[in-house]
Design a protein around this motif. Structure first.
Motif, PDB file in Angstrom:
ATOM      1  N   ALA A   1     -11.380   2.609   1.881  1.00 30.63           N
ATOM      2  CA  ALA A   1     -10.372   3.217   1.004  1.00 30.63           C
ATOM      3  C   ALA A   1     -11.024   4.244   0.094  1.00 30.63           C
ATOM      4  N   LEU A   2     -12.241   3.930  -0.376  1.00 28.29           N
ATOM      5  CA  LEU A   2     -12.958   4.847  -1.256  1.00 28.29           C
ATOM      6  C   LEU A   2     -13.296   6.137  -0.519  1.00 28.29           C
ATOM      7  N   THR A   3     -13.726   5.970   0.747  1.00 29.48           N
ATOM      8  CA  THR A   3     -14.082   7.140   1.538  1.00 29.48           C
ATOM      9  C   THR A   3     -12.881   8.056   1.745  1.00 29.48           C
ATOM     10  N   PHE A   4     -11.689   7.453   2.004  1.00 30.81           N
ATOM     11  CA  PHE A   4     -10.514   8.266   2.292  1.00 30.81           C
ATOM     12  C   PHE A   4      -9.643   8.498   1.070  1.00 30.81           C
ATOM     13  N   ASN A   5     -10.161   8.130  -0.137  1.00 28.67           N
ATOM     14  CA  ASN A   5      -9.370   8.299  -1.359  1.00 28.67           C
ATOM     15  C   ASN A   5      -8.004   7.655  -1.248  1.00 28.67           C
ATOM     16  N   ASP A   6      -7.950   6.464  -0.633  1.00 24.25           N
ATOM     17  CA  ASP A   6      -6.687   5.772  -0.420  1.00 24.25           C
ATOM     18  C   ASP A   6      -6.453   4.818  -1.592  1.00 24.25           C
ATOM     19  N   ALA A   7      -5.798   5.328  -2.633  1.00 27.39           N
ATOM     20  CA  ALA A   7      -5.656   4.539  -3.862  1.00 27.39           C
ATOM     21  C   ALA A   7      -4.871   3.258  -3.618  1.00 27.39           C
ATOM     22  N   GLY A   8      -3.802   3.344  -2.823  1.00 27.37           N
ATOM     23  CA  GLY A   8      -2.971   2.165  -2.575  1.00 27.37           C
ATOM     24  C   GLY A   8      -3.761   1.046  -1.944  1.00 27.37           C
ATOM     25  N   LYS A   9      -4.487   1.401  -0.894  1.00 28.05           N
ATOM     26  CA  LYS A   9      -5.253   0.385  -0.190  1.00 28.05           C
ATOM     27  C   LYS A   9      -6.334  -0.182  -1.100  1.00 28.05           C
ATOM     28  N   GLY A  10      -7.003   0.709  -1.824  1.00 27.39           N
ATOM     29  CA  GLY A  10      -8.065   0.243  -2.712  1.00 27.39           C
ATOM     30  C   GLY A  10      -7.542  -0.763  -3.718  1.00 27.39           C
ATOM     31  N   LEU A  11      -6.354  -0.465  -4.258  1.00 26.61           N
ATOM     32  CA  LEU A  11      -5.803  -1.345  -5.284  1.00 26.61           C
ATOM     33  C   LEU A  11      -5.349  -2.670  -4.676  1.00 26.61           C
ATOM     34  N   VAL A  12      -4.683  -2.595  -3.513  1.00 28.68           N
ATOM     35  CA  VAL A  12      -4.173  -3.829  -2.900  1.00 28.68           C
ATOM     36  C   VAL A  12      -5.330  -4.732  -2.491  1.00 28.68           C
ATOM     37  N   VAL A  13      -6.348  -4.153  -1.858  1.00 30.94           N
ATOM     38  CA  VAL A  13      -7.497  -4.980  -1.463  1.00 30.94           C
ATOM     39  C   VAL A  13      -8.189  -5.525  -2.717  1.00 30.94           C
ATOM     40  N   GLY A  14      -8.294  -4.663  -3.739  1.00 29.62           N
ATOM     41  CA  GLY A  14      -8.894  -5.126  -4.988  1.00 29.62           C
ATOM     42  C   GLY A  14      -8.120  -6.293  -5.575  1.00 29.62           C
ATOM     43  N   LEU A  15      -6.776  -6.191  -5.508  1.00 32.74           N
ATOM     44  CA  LEU A  15      -5.957  -7.291  -6.038  1.00 32.74           C
ATOM     45  C   LEU A  15      -6.162  -8.557  -5.217  1.00 32.74           C
TER      46      LEU A  15
ATOM     47  N   PHE B   1       3.904  20.769 -15.062  1.00 31.12           N
ATOM     48  CA  PHE B   1       2.796  19.827 -15.157  1.00 31.12           C
ATOM     49  C   PHE B   1       3.087  18.502 -14.463  1.00 31.12           C
ATOM     50  N   THR B   2       2.204  18.109 -13.580  1.00 32.64           N
ATOM     51  CA  THR B   2       2.320  16.803 -12.948  1.00 32.64           C
ATOM     52  C   THR B   2       1.532  15.804 -13.791  1.00 32.64           C
ATOM     53  N   PHE B   3       1.720  14.539 -13.461  1.00 32.41           N
ATOM     54  CA  PHE B   3       0.980  13.491 -14.136  1.00 32.41           C
ATOM     55  C   PHE B   3      -0.522  13.723 -13.969  1.00 32.41           C
ATOM     56  N   ARG B   4      -0.895  14.173 -12.758  1.00 34.32           N
ATOM     57  CA  ARG B   4      -2.309  14.392 -12.514  1.00 34.32           C
ATOM     58  C   ARG B   4      -2.877  15.499 -13.397  1.00 34.32           C
TER      59      ARG B   4
ATOM     60  N   ILE C   1       0.834  -1.204   0.000  1.00 32.71           N
ATOM     61  CA  ILE C   1       0.000   0.000   0.000  1.00 32.71           C
ATOM     62  C   ILE C   1       0.868   1.253   0.000  1.00 32.71           C
ATOM     63  N   GLU C   2       1.883   1.241   0.898  1.00 36.34           N
ATOM     64  CA  GLU C   2       2.736   2.412   1.011  1.00 36.34           C
ATOM     65  C   GLU C   2       3.485   2.649  -0.290  1.00 36.34           C
ATOM     66  N   TRP C   3       3.946   1.542  -0.902  1.00 33.47           N
ATOM     67  CA  TRP C   3       4.668   1.694  -2.175  1.00 33.47           C
ATOM     68  C   TRP C   3       3.771   2.345  -3.227  1.00 33.47           C
ATOM     69  N   ILE C   4       2.565   1.792  -3.343  1.00 29.03           N
ATOM     70  CA  ILE C   4       1.664   2.336  -4.371  1.00 29.03           C
ATOM     71  C   ILE C   4       1.363   3.804  -4.080  1.00 29.03           C
ATOM     72  N   ASN C   5       1.095   4.090  -2.810  1.00 29.74           N
ATOM     73  CA  ASN C   5       0.750   5.473  -2.470  1.00 29.74           C
ATOM     74  C   ASN C   5       1.914   6.421  -2.695  1.00 29.74           C
ATOM     75  N   ALA C   6       3.136   5.901  -2.511  1.00 27.74           N
ATOM     76  CA  ALA C   6       4.304   6.748  -2.798  1.00 27.74           C
ATOM     77  C   ALA C   6       4.315   7.118  -4.277  1.00 27.74           C
ATOM     78  N   VAL C   7       4.044   6.110  -5.128  1.00 30.19           N
ATOM     79  CA  VAL C   7       3.986   6.383  -6.563  1.00 30.19           C
ATOM     80  C   VAL C   7       2.870   7.376  -6.855  1.00 30.19           C
ATOM     81  N   VAL C   8       1.715   7.145  -6.236  1.00 30.15           N
ATOM     82  CA  VAL C   8       0.566   8.023  -6.461  1.00 30.15           C
ATOM     83  C   VAL C   8       0.910   9.458  -6.044  1.00 30.15           C
TER      84      VAL C   8
END
Lengths: 342, 645
Positions: free
Chosen positions: B604-618, B60-63, B41-48
Motif C-alpha cells: 500500500a505504501l509503494t502504491f500510495n493506497d491510503a485506503g488499503k494502508g489504513l484498513v490493514v493498519g486497523l 481549494f481542495t482539502f489537499r 478500502i474503496e470507501w476510504i479511497n473514495a473519501v480520499v
C-alpha cells in the motif's frame, strides 16, 4: 447575635440524578426512600448556625458527612437542597463570579493532607491566594512573610513543601488560609494526618492563633478529645444527620441519644465538667466550710467535697453564692448512671 | 484453584470442538467467503479522492489545505537546520560549531543530573562528530526538535480539552487507543497522499505518530491531581484559567513530563521510519544502506541513532525528574553556575572556531569509521557460520514454523470468534465481549483474514519465545536488588532504541524471511516480558514474603507458591505489552520479507493506497486491541480478587 453562617435544612445526595430524586420525594426523602435506590444521602436536613468569633467543631466518624457538610458551606460541593446564608446573603444564589470574590476575601480553608502546591516555596504557597487576586508582587510577598512569621516558620520561607515535616507543612497550609484575612475559617481535619505529639502541639498553636485573630471557625474532626479541647460548641454527625449541638459538658451530661453517649463515655469527666455543671443551683447551705468556686473542674474539688460531711457552698468569682455541691452530685457526675438503660 | 479446570474447559472446549470438526463445518464458517468482504478500502479511497480532487472553497481542495499547513513546518525546520549545520545566507552566518554542541550537551547533562549524565551526553554527541555522522544526525535532530514540541503542544491541548469536557474525552480516548496500536506505516500513507513525499512530510507523519501518548498522559496527569489541591485552588478564588495554569498543570507536571519524554522518543523512532516517505537524516541513510546490504555502514548509523536515542532519553528523563532548586547566593555566575559554564563553553568554542576551522566543522578525513571492522565480522559470519545458521534456520522453518503456520491457517474463524467472545463474556459480559467481537468482525470482513492469520502465527510464536526468555530472566533478576536494577537499566536502554534498529543484526545473521523477522520481533518484544516479570515479582509485599518465610517455606516454595501467583497479573500485563511490541515489529519486519499484513501495508505504501494502508493498519490495531482488552481486563479482575490494586 446574627449568625455568620446559617445553614437551613441542607441536603446533599449523591447518585445519578440527585435533584430529581430529591424532589420526587417531596424534598425530604426518608431512610426507606434511599434503600436500594442507588442514591446515598451524605448530608440529611442539616440545620446549624455559626456565630461570629466562635469555634464550632463538627465531629463524626468517617462517612458521617462532616466533610461534605463543610464543603457545602463553602460551595465546593453544591448542596442538593436547603439554604445557606452567609452574612445574611443566600450563598446558593451567588454567581460563580461572586463565589470567586467571596472565597478570595471572606473564606479560608485548611485541608487534611495540606494540599500545598509542590512547585512553590513556602512563601509563594502562602502568597498564592493573594497572587490569584492580583495583589502586586511586593505587597503579597510582604503580607505572606508576615503570616509565615505568625505561624512560626520564619527562616523556612524559601523551602519547598517536600523539604518540610508534616507539622510544618500544615503550618504552611494554615498560613496560606490566613493570608487573605478571611472572616470564616474552615479547617477540614487539619491535624488528623499528624503524629499524636505534633497534633497536640498544633492544637495549642491553633488556640494561640485564635486568641490573636478571633475568626469564625468551622473545624472538622473525628477525634472527640480534639473537639473537647478546641470547641466552643460541638455538633455531632452520624450518617449525614446532625445528632446534637452543644457545649462539651452538655453532650456529656445530657447526651441526646445512645450514639452521643457512646462517644462521651471515655471522656475524662472530672476534668471536663465544672462545679457549676453538677451543683444544685440556688441551694444555700450553711456557710461552715470554705466554699468552692463554680468554674473549677470537678477534678480539683472532688477530694474536698467527698470528705466533707455536708454539701459545700459554691461561689462565683466575686464570692456570691451560686448553689451547693454534695457528695452525691460529684459521684453522679463522675460515674455515669447506666442502670436506667440496662 | 480447583474451579479453574472446568472454567478452562468451558472456555476452550467449544473452540477446540470447532477446530476438530473443521471438515464437517460449512465452508463459510472456516474461511470468510470473498462475497462477505465489505469494501472498506474503496470507501476510504473514495473519501480520499474527494478530498484530493474536489474543491471545497473556491479552487481549494482539502489537499491544498493540508499542503499549506505542511508549508508552515518548513521554516522552523530550515531555521534549526541552519543553526545546527548549514548556516545562513550561503554560509555567511555559520552554523554552531560541533565543539559547542558537544560542550553544551555536556553542561546540560551536568545541570540536570550530574557528571555521569554530563559524560554520557557529551560522549554520545562527540561520537556523532568523530564518526562522521554529524550532518545526518543534526538533520535528524532538527526534525525531532521541530516535531516534538508541536506534537507535545497538540497532545497537551487535546488532553486539557478532554479533561474539561467529558463528551470530548469519550470520543478521544478510544481514538487514542486505536492510534497507539496503529503500525507506523499506516501513518505514512495518508501523509504521503495529502502532503507528498518529502522531508517535511516525514516530519508531519512524525508529529501525528508522537502526539497520542502526550494526550493520554496529560489526561492521566490532570485527572491524578489530588482533589484537595484543586479545592485549595478553588478556595483561593482561582478562575478557571488560573486553576489550569497555576494549579492543575504544575501539580500534574511529573506525569506530563513523562509524556514529553515519550513524545521525544516516539519522534526519534518515527523520524527514522519516516525516511520511507522522504524524511532525511540518519534514517534515510540507514534505509539506503540496508537495501544495498552494506551492513557495516548500516550498523555504524544504527549506533549513531542509538546514541542519539540514549542521549535524548536520559536528558529528557532528567528534565522530568528535576525538582525546583534554590537559588545560590553571590555573583551571577555563582548563583547560576550552569548558565555560567554554558556561557564559558560558548565563548571558548566560538574563539576556537575563529582560530581553527577544525573546531567548527570536522573535516571528513579526520573522522573515524568502524564500518570495515563490522563488514569483516559480517564476512566472517557469512563464511564461518553460514552452515550452522542455515541449518538452524531451515530446521526451525521446516519443523516448527511451517507446521505452526499451516495449523493457524486451518483454524476456522468461527472457532476464534467463539473463543474470544466467550473469554470476553466471562470477564465482563457484553461490556468486553461486544468490542472484541467487533474488532474480530472488522478483521474478518476486511478481506485480510488469511494475512491476519499469518501475522497471528508469527506474533504468537514470537511471544511464546519472549515469555520463555523473559520469565527465567525476570525470575533471575528479581532475586537481588542489584540484578533488578541492572536488568531495569538494560531494558530502559534497549527500549529507547527505535524499533527499526533491531533489523540490522537480524539481517546480518539470517538475511531475510520468516526466521529473520521472528528473531527481530523476539529481540524487541522480550523487553517488556523481562521488565514486567521483574517488577511483578519484586513488588510482592514484603510482609507476605515474611509470613511465608516464617511458615517455613523454602525459597523455591516462596517463589512458586507465593510470589508467582501474586505477581502473575503483572506478568500478564507484560505479556500484553509483548504482544503490542511484537505487532509493531512484525509490520516493520515486512521490510525483510514476510507474507503477512505487513507485506500488504508495504505494498500500500509503494502504491500510495491510503485506503488499503489504513484498513490493514486497523486490522493490526484491532488484533492488538483484542488481546489488550482481554488481558488487561483479566489482570484487573485478578488483582481485585487478590486485593492488590
Amino acid at each position: 447575635m446574627e449568625p455568620k453562617i446559617s445553614c437551613r435544612g441542607v441536603w446533599k445526595i449523591f447518585g445519578p440524578h440527585p435533584e430529581r430524586f430529591f424532589h420526587t420525594h417531596g424534598g425530604a426523602p426518608g431512610p426507606d426512600a434511599f434503600a436500594g435506590s442507588g442514591y446515598i444521602p451524605a448530608v440529611r436536613d442539616a440545620t446549624i448556625d455559626v456565630f461570629p468569633g466562635e469555634i464550632l467543631v463538627i465531629m463524626g466518624l468517617s462517612g458521617s458527612g462532616k466533610s461534605t457538610l463543610v464543603r457545602c458551606l463553602s460551595r465546593l460541593i453544591e448542596p442538593t437542597g436547603g439554604e445557606i446564608l452567609f452574612d445574611g446573603r443566600d450563598l446558593l444564589k451567588a454567581t460563580p463570579k461572586e463565589m470567586i470574590e467571596l472565597r478570595r476575601h471572606k473564606m479560608g480553608m485548611v485541608f487534611q493532607h495540606f494540599a500545598l502546591l509542590p512547585h512553590r516555596t513556602v512563601l509563594h504557597n502562602v502568597a498564592f491566594p493573594l497572587e490569584v487576586q492580583g495583589v502586586a508582587r511586593a505587597d503579597r510577598l510582604r503580607r505572606a512573610m508576615e503570616v509565615v512569621e505568625l505561624v512560626g516558620l520564619k527562616g523556612r520561607e524559601s523551602y519547598y513543601p517536600r523539604e518540610l515535616s508534616g507539622g510544618q507543612q500544615q503550618r504552611v497550609g494554615i498560613a496560606r488560609s490566613l493570608a487573605v484575612e478571611p472572616d470564616v475559617w474552615f479547617l477540614d481535619e487539619p491535624f488528623s494526618a499528624l503524629d499524636p505529639l505534633i497534633r497536640r502541639e498544633m492544637q495549642d498553636e491553633f488556640l494561640r492563633l485564635q486568641n490573636l485573630l478571633h475568626k469564625t471557625i468551622v473545624f472538622i474532626t473525628h477525634d472527640f478529645d480534639e473537639a473537647i479541647r478546641l470547641a466552643d460548641r460541638i455538633a455531632i454527625m452520624n450518617e449525614g444527620v446532625i445528632v446534637q449541638i452543644g457545649a462539651a459538658a452538655e453532650l456529656v451530661t445530657r447526651p441526646a441519644n445512645d450514639y452521643v453517649a457512646e462517644f462521651t463515655r471515655e471522656v475524662p469527666r472530672d476534668r471536663l465538667l465544672t462545679v457549676a455543671d453538677v451543683m444544685a443551683a440556688g441551694a444555700d447551705p450553711d456557710a461552715g466550710a470554705a466554699p468552692v468556686e463554680a468554674n473549677a473542674p470537678i477534678h480539683d474539688v472532688a477530694r474536698r467535697v467527698l470528705r466533707a460531711e455536708a454539701p459545700l457552698r459554691v461561689v462565683d468569682e466575686n464570692g456570691v453564692t451560686q448553689g451547693a455541691i454534695s457528695r452525691a452530685d460529684v459521684v453522679d457526675a463522675l460515674f455515669e448512671d447506666r442502670s436506667g438503660r440496662e | 484453584m480447583r474451579r479453574a479446570w472446568p472454567i478452562a474447559a468451558l472456555l476452550l472446549g467449544p473452540c477446540a470442538l470447532l477446530i476438530v470438526l473443521r471438515d464437517a463445518l460449512p465452508g463459510w464458517a472456516v474461511t470468510p467467503p470473498a462475497s462477505w468482504r465489505v469494501p472498506f478500502i474503496e470507501w476510504i479511497n473514495a473519501v480520499v479522492e474527494f478530498l484530493r480532487k474536489t474543491p471545497l472553497v473556491a479552487d481549494f481542495t482539502f489537499r491544498d489545505g493540508t499542503r499549506a499547513v505542511a508549508g508552515w513546518i518548513e521554516w522552523p525546520l530550515d531555521l534549526l537546520e541552519g543553526i545546527l549545520i548549514s548556516g545562513f545566507a550561503d554560509g555567511a552566518v555559520p552554523s554552531l560549531p560541533w565543539t559547542m554542541i558537544v560542550g553544551l550537551a555536556a553542561v546540560w547533562g551536568w545541570y540536570l543530573r550530574g557528571w555521569r549524565l554530563s559524560l554520557l551526553a557529551g560522549g554520545c554527541v562527540l561520537y556523532l562528530a568523530l564518526f562522521g555522522k554529524w550532518k545526518l544526525s543534526m538533520i535528524t535532530l532538527s526534525a525531532v526538535l521541530v516535531a516534538a514540541p508541536v506534537a507535545g503542544a497538540i497532545g497537551l491541548g487535546l488532553g486539557i480539552l478532554a479533561v474539561k469536557w467529558r463528551g470530548f474525552e469519550r470520543i478521544l480516548w478510544p481514538l487514542l487507543n486505536v492510534m497507539q496500536s496503529l503500525p507506523h506505516f499506516s501513518y505514512l500513507i495518508p501523509v504521503a497522499v495529502f502532503i507528498g513525499v518529502s522531508h517535511k512530510a516525514g516530519t508531519i507523519a512524525t508529529i501525528l505518530f508522537a502526539m497520542p501518548p502526550m494526550a493520554r498522559l496529560t489526561i492521566l496527569g490532570l485527572r491524578g491531581v489530588s482533589p484537595e489541591i484543586v479545592e485549595a485552588g478553588l478556595m483561593a478564588g482561582c478562575t478557571r484559567l488560573q486553576m489550569l495554569r497555576k494549579v492543575e498543570i504544575p501539580a500534574a507536571r511529573p506525569t506530563i513530563m513523562v509524556g514529553v519524554n515519550q513524545v521525544i522518543m516516539q519522534c526519534l523512532a518515527m523520524v527514522v521510519i519516516a525516511s520511507f516517505i522522504g524524511a532525511k537524516g540518519l534514517g534515510h541513510d540507514l534505509l539506503f544502506r540496508l537495501q544495498s546490504l552494506r551492513i557495516g555502514q548500516a550498523l555504524e548509523i544504527g549506533v549513531a541513532i542509538v546514541f542519539m536515542a540514549v542521549t535524548l532519553d536520559r536528558l529528557s528523563q532528567a528534565l522530568a525528574a528535576k525538582e525546583p532548586e534554590h537559588l545560590r547566593e553571590g555573583a551571577w555566575w555563582r548563583a547560576h553556575p550552569f548558565l555560567g559554564s554554558a556561557a564559558a563553553v560558548v565563548a571558548v568554542t566560538a574563539l576556537a572556531s575563529f582560530i581553527t576551522p577544525y573546531a567548527s566543522v570536522l573535516p571528513r578525513e579526520l573522522t573515524l569509521t568502524t564500518a570495515p571492522f563490522w563488514d569483516g565480522i559480517v564476512d566472517w559470519v557469512t563464511v564461518n557460520l553460514f552452515d550452522p545458521l542455515n541449518f538452524f534456520r531451515d530446521a526451525l522453518l521446516l519443523n516448527v514454523l511451517i507446521p505452526m503456520r499451516t495449523g493457524y491457517q486451518a483454524v476456522p474463524w468461527l472457532a476464534v470468534a467463539v473463543l474470544v467472545g466467550s473469554i470476553g463474556w466471562r470477564l465482563g459480559r457484553a461490556r468486553i465481549a461486544l468490542p472484541v467481537l467487533g474488532f474480530l468482525a472488522f478483521v474478518m470482513l476486511s478481506g485480510f483474514w488469511a494475512r491476519s492469520q499469518i501475522t497471528a502465527y508469527m506474533v504468537s510464536f514470537a511471544v511464546l519465545v519472549c515469555a520463555g526468555v523473559g520469565l527465567p530472566l525476570g525470575i533471575w533478576a528479581s532475586k537481588h536488588e542489584w540484578r533488578a536494577k541492572l536488568v531495569q537499566l538494560l531494558c530502559d536502554t534497549f527500549q529507547t532504541f527505535p524499533s527499526f534498529i533491531y533489523l540490522i543484526p537480524v539481517i546480518m545473521l539470517f538475511k531475510v524471511g520468516d526466521v529473520a523477522a521472528i528473531s527481530a520481533i523476539v529481540i524487541y518484544a522480550s523487553i517488556p516480558a523481562i521488565r514486567y516479570t521483574t517488577i511483578g515479582l519484586r513488588s510482592v509485599p514484603h510482609h507476605i514474603i515474611e509470613a511465608a518465610t516464617t511458615s517455613g517455606c523454602t525459597p523455591r516454595q516462596i517463589l512458586w507458591k507465593v510470589r508467582m501467583p501474586l505477581a502473575f497479573p503483572e506478568i500478564m500485563l507484560g505479556v500484553n505489552q509483548t504482544i503490542m511490541f511484537a505487532l509493531f515489529m512484525v509490520i516493520i519486519a515486512a521490510f525483510i520479507g514476510t507474507r503477512d499484513l505487513g507485506q500488504e501495508i508495504f505494498r500500500a505504501l509503494t502504491f500510495n493506497d491510503a485506503g488499503k494502508g489504513l484498513v490493514v493498519g486497523l486490522c493490526v490495531a484491532f488484533i492488538g486491541l483484542t488481546a489488550d482488552r482481554l488481558i488487561t481486563e483479566w489482570a484487573a479482575v485478578r488483582k481485585r480478587e487478590l486485593g492488590i490494586g
